[in-house]
Design a protein around this motif. Structure first.
Motif, PDB file in Angstrom:
ATOM      1  N   VAL A  26       6.203  20.398  43.272  1.00 43.43           N
ATOM      2  CA  VAL A  26       5.923  21.669  42.616  1.00 43.43           C
ATOM      3  C   VAL A  26       7.260  22.317  42.266  1.00 43.43           C
ATOM      4  CG1 VAL A  26       3.720  22.038  43.813  1.00 43.43           C
ATOM      5  CG2 VAL A  26       5.820  22.955  44.815  1.00 43.43           C
ATOM      6  N   THR A  27       7.218  23.363  41.452  1.00 47.42           N
ATOM      7  CA  THR A  27       8.456  24.093  41.162  1.00 47.42           C
ATOM      8  C   THR A  27       8.795  24.977  42.356  1.00 47.42           C
ATOM      9  OG1 THR A  27       7.396  26.032  40.196  1.00 47.42           O
ATOM     10  CG2 THR A  27       7.861  24.166  38.692  1.00 47.42           C
ATOM     11  N   PHE A  28      10.017  25.451  42.400  1.00 53.23           N
ATOM     12  CA  PHE A  28      10.436  26.336  43.479  1.00 53.23           C
ATOM     13  C   PHE A  28       9.612  27.618  43.455  1.00 53.23           C
ATOM     14  CE2 PHE A  28      14.109  28.794  45.572  1.00 53.23           C
ATOM     15  CZ  PHE A  28      13.727  28.397  46.838  1.00 53.23           C
ATOM     16  N   ASN A  29       9.401  28.166  42.260  1.00 59.25           N
ATOM     17  CA  ASN A  29       8.596  29.386  42.147  1.00 59.25           C
ATOM     18  C   ASN A  29       7.177  29.146  42.678  1.00 59.25           C
ATOM     19  OD1 ASN A  29      10.743  30.783  40.984  1.00 59.25           O
ATOM     20  ND2 ASN A  29      10.076  30.373  38.910  1.00 59.25           N
ATOM     21  N   GLU A  30       6.593  27.991  42.358  1.00 60.39           N
ATOM     22  CA  GLU A  30       5.254  27.666  42.855  1.00 60.39           C
ATOM     23  C   GLU A  30       5.254  27.533  44.379  1.00 60.39           C
ATOM     24  OE1 GLU A  30       3.471  25.156  39.033  1.00 60.39           O
ATOM     25  OE2 GLU A  30       4.660  24.100  40.557  1.00 60.39           O
ATOM     26  N   ALA A  31       6.265  26.895  44.932  1.00 62.54           N
ATOM     27  CA  ALA A  31       6.343  26.712  46.386  1.00 62.54           C
ATOM     28  C   ALA A  31       6.415  28.063  47.100  1.00 62.54           C
ATOM     29  CB  ALA A  31       7.554  25.859  46.750  1.00 62.54           C
ATOM     30  N   ILE A  32       7.185  28.973  46.569  1.00 63.98           N
ATOM     31  CA  ILE A  32       7.305  30.299  47.191  1.00 63.98           C
ATOM     32  C   ILE A  32       5.960  31.032  47.125  1.00 63.98           C
ATOM     33  CG2 ILE A  32       8.406  32.561  46.941  1.00 63.98           C
ATOM     34  CD1 ILE A  32      10.983  30.995  46.146  1.00 63.98           C
ATOM     35  N   GLU A  33       5.251  30.900  46.024  1.00 55.65           N
ATOM     36  CA  GLU A  33       3.914  31.510  45.917  1.00 55.65           C
ATOM     37  C   GLU A  33       2.939  30.846  46.887  1.00 55.65           C
ATOM     38  OE1 GLU A  33       2.789  34.306  44.290  1.00 55.65           O
ATOM     39  OE2 GLU A  33       4.961  34.549  44.032  1.00 55.65           O
ATOM     40  N   LEU A  34       3.002  29.526  46.998  1.00 55.63           N
ATOM     41  CA  LEU A  34       2.125  28.808  47.927  1.00 55.63           C
ATOM     42  C   LEU A  34       2.390  29.223  49.374  1.00 55.63           C
ATOM     43  CD1 LEU A  34       2.244  25.279  46.265  1.00 55.63           C
ATOM     44  CD2 LEU A  34       0.191  26.703  46.561  1.00 55.63           C
ATOM     45  N   GLN A  35       3.641  29.489  49.708  1.00 60.05           N
ATOM     46  CA  GLN A  35       3.989  29.915  51.061  1.00 60.05           C
ATOM     47  C   GLN A  35       3.282  31.217  51.442  1.00 60.05           C
ATOM     48  OE1 GLN A  35       8.332  30.111  51.238  1.00 60.05           O
ATOM     49  NE2 GLN A  35       8.285  28.378  52.641  1.00 60.05           N
ATOM     50  N   TYR A  70       4.026  12.317  54.995  1.00 61.14           N
ATOM     51  CA  TYR A  70       4.521  13.368  55.894  1.00 61.14           C
ATOM     52  C   TYR A  70       4.912  14.620  55.112  1.00 61.14           C
ATOM     53  CZ  TYR A  70       6.590  15.492  59.983  1.00 61.14           C
ATOM     54  OH  TYR A  70       6.857  16.349  61.026  1.00 61.14           O
ATOM     55  N   VAL A  71       5.637  14.427  54.024  1.00 64.40           N
ATOM     56  CA  VAL A  71       6.060  15.573  53.208  1.00 64.40           C
ATOM     57  C   VAL A  71       4.844  16.289  52.642  1.00 64.40           C
ATOM     58  CG1 VAL A  71       7.249  16.241  51.072  1.00 64.40           C
ATOM     59  CG2 VAL A  71       8.354  14.676  52.678  1.00 64.40           C
ATOM     60  N   ASN A  72       3.894  15.545  52.090  1.00 61.82           N
ATOM     61  CA  ASN A  72       2.708  16.167  51.503  1.00 61.82           C
ATOM     62  C   ASN A  72       1.912  16.974  52.529  1.00 61.82           C
ATOM     63  OD1 ASN A  72       3.225  15.219  48.920  1.00 61.82           O
ATOM     64  ND2 ASN A  72       1.938  13.417  49.167  1.00 61.82           N
ATOM     65  N   GLU A  73       1.889  16.523  53.762  1.00 62.75           N
ATOM     66  CA  GLU A  73       1.127  17.231  54.794  1.00 62.75           C
ATOM     67  C   GLU A  73       1.856  18.453  55.340  1.00 62.75           C
ATOM     68  OE1 GLU A  73      -1.000  16.479  59.148  1.00 62.75           O
ATOM     69  OE2 GLU A  73      -0.275  14.757  57.998  1.00 62.75           O
ATOM     70  N   HIS A  74       3.180  18.361  55.487  1.00 65.20           N
ATOM     71  CA  HIS A  74       3.900  19.390  56.241  1.00 65.20           C
ATOM     72  C   HIS A  74       4.847  20.274  55.429  1.00 65.20           C
ATOM     73  CE1 HIS A  74       2.351  17.771  59.968  1.00 65.20           C
ATOM     74  NE2 HIS A  74       2.742  16.566  59.590  1.00 65.20           N
ATOM     75  N   TYR A  75       5.093  19.933  54.183  1.00 65.07           N
ATOM     76  CA  TYR A  75       6.074  20.673  53.382  1.00 65.07           C
ATOM     77  C   TYR A  75       5.521  20.946  51.991  1.00 65.07           C
ATOM     78  CZ  TYR A  75       9.832  19.564  56.698  1.00 65.07           C
ATOM     79  OH  TYR A  75      10.624  19.483  57.810  1.00 65.07           O
ATOM     80  N   TYR A  76       6.116  21.944  51.334  1.00 70.25           N
ATOM     81  CA  TYR A  76       5.999  22.053  49.884  1.00 70.25           C
ATOM     82  C   TYR A  76       7.232  21.352  49.346  1.00 70.25           C
ATOM     83  CZ  TYR A  76       2.368  25.465  50.771  1.00 70.25           C
ATOM     84  OH  TYR A  76       1.217  26.075  51.198  1.00 70.25           O
ATOM     85  N   ALA A  77       7.032  20.381  48.490  1.00 72.38           N
ATOM     86  CA  ALA A  77       8.138  19.581  47.963  1.00 72.38           C
ATOM     87  C   ALA A  77       8.519  20.092  46.579  1.00 72.38           C
ATOM     88  CB  ALA A  77       7.727  18.113  47.886  1.00 72.38           C
ATOM     89  N   VAL A  78       9.802  20.339  46.412  1.00 72.62           N
ATOM     90  CA  VAL A  78      10.332  20.875  45.155  1.00 72.62           C
ATOM     91  C   VAL A  78      11.351  19.904  44.600  1.00 72.62           C
ATOM     92  CG1 VAL A  78      11.702  22.736  44.120  1.00 72.62           C
ATOM     93  CG2 VAL A  78       9.962  23.268  45.845  1.00 72.62           C
ATOM     94  N   LYS A  79      11.227  19.607  43.331  1.00 73.40           N
ATOM     95  CA  LYS A  79      12.207  18.795  42.609  1.00 73.40           C
ATOM     96  C   LYS A  79      12.962  19.777  41.731  1.00 73.40           C
ATOM     97  CE  LYS A  79      12.053  14.146  42.028  1.00 73.40           C
ATOM     98  NZ  LYS A  79      13.195  13.680  42.749  1.00 73.40           N
ATOM     99  N   PHE A  80      14.274  19.872  41.912  1.00 75.13           N
ATOM    100  CA  PHE A  80      15.058  20.858  41.173  1.00 75.13           C
ATOM    101  C   PHE A  80      16.296  20.213  40.571  1.00 75.13           C
ATOM    102  CE2 PHE A  80      18.405  24.099  40.946  1.00 75.13           C
ATOM    103  CZ  PHE A  80      17.809  24.953  40.033  1.00 75.13           C
ATOM    104  N   ASN A  81      16.402  20.283  39.247  1.00 78.22           N
ATOM    105  CA  ASN A  81      17.570  19.740  38.547  1.00 78.22           C
ATOM    106  C   ASN A  81      18.718  20.726  38.701  1.00 78.22           C
ATOM    107  OD1 ASN A  81      19.494  18.799  36.754  1.00 78.22           O
ATOM    108  ND2 ASN A  81      18.014  18.268  35.166  1.00 78.22           N
ATOM    109  N   GLY A  82      19.741  20.335  39.448  1.00 74.54           N
ATOM    110  CA  GLY A  82      20.888  21.197  39.719  1.00 74.54           C
ATOM    111  C   GLY A  82      21.726  21.512  38.500  1.00 74.54           C
ATOM    112  N   GLU A  83      21.456  20.832  37.387  1.00 75.26           N
ATOM    113  CA  GLU A  83      22.158  21.110  36.135  1.00 75.26           C
ATOM    114  C   GLU A  83      21.153  21.352  34.999  1.00 75.26           C
ATOM    115  OE1 GLU A  83      24.947  17.906  35.498  1.00 75.26           O
ATOM    116  OE2 GLU A  83      26.187  18.546  37.195  1.00 75.26           O
ATOM    117  N   GLY A  84      19.917  21.686  35.364  1.00 81.51           N
ATOM    118  CA  GLY A  84      18.881  21.916  34.365  1.00 81.51           C
ATOM    119  C   GLY A  84      18.885  23.337  33.834  1.00 81.51           C
TER     120      GLY A  84
END
Length: 182
Positions: A26-35, A70-84
């Motif tokens: 998910v995006t970082f913004n989505e992960a923060i909302e999901l939290q 494990y990640v899917n069960e216990h974390y929100y996973a974010v893929k973030f392009n550091g130069e995007g």
């Protein structure tokens, strides 16, 4: 003819079932909302399009069934392009990449403001956040599934809060028995 069609269909089903496990990114913004609805820690993969070790991490570690499950069960996973060029809201700030050059999308580009804010200076870097989206720590470099497992489980259990010295970490590291196949 029908047998050949059936054979092709069965082959395709088998091939699809053996495809590597996918992490639910998910995006970082989505992960923060999901939290806000269901608190979980965040694991952010900070990568770039040109980074070879980032591609290895995707292929060898993030597609590993044990890691993905494990990640899917216990974390929100974010893929973030550091130069995007994605705009991100974090801690009442908006981060962007004003120096982003679309012509360099697959080459070195300017660093995203969020990557700079998080003090990321190498790719890949996996940043772990707690349930309040506060940074736990960045983990630099390529990680195999068993190497990443140590951190995934340590942060999930909040064991890092009990580790205050390098010696305590070394003891934790030495006694950790990885279960993920690598």
């Amino acid at each position: 003819m029908k047998k050949n069609v059936l054979l092709v269909v069965l082959t395709m089903v088998f091939a699809l079932s053996s495809v590597a496990q996918e992490i639910n990114w998910v995006t970082f913004n989505e992960a923060i909302e999901l939290q806000k609805k269901a608190p979980k820690k965040i694991m952010m993969d900070v990568y770039t399009n040109w980074c070879g070790p980032c591609k290895m991490l995707d292929k060898n570690t993030f597609q590993n069934k044990d890691v993905a499950d494990y990640v899917n069960e216990h974390y929100y996973a974010v893929k973030f392009n550091g130069e995007g060029n994605q705009e991100v809201r974090y801690k009442d700030n908006t981060f962007a990449n004003p120096g982003y050059n679309p012509a360099n999308a697959n080459r070195r580009n300017s660093a995203h403001q969020l990557a700079s804010y998080l003090q990321i200076s190498a790719y890949p870097t996996i940043v772990f956040f707690d349930e309040n989206a506060d940074v736990i720590t960045p983990l630099r470099g390529y990680q195999t599934p068993p190497q990443l497992e140590l951190y995934l489980k340590m942060f999930k259990a909040d064991a890092h809060k009990e580790i205050t010295t390098q010696e305590e970490f070394n003891t934790y590291y030495s006694s950790f028995k990885p279960q993920f196949k690598g």
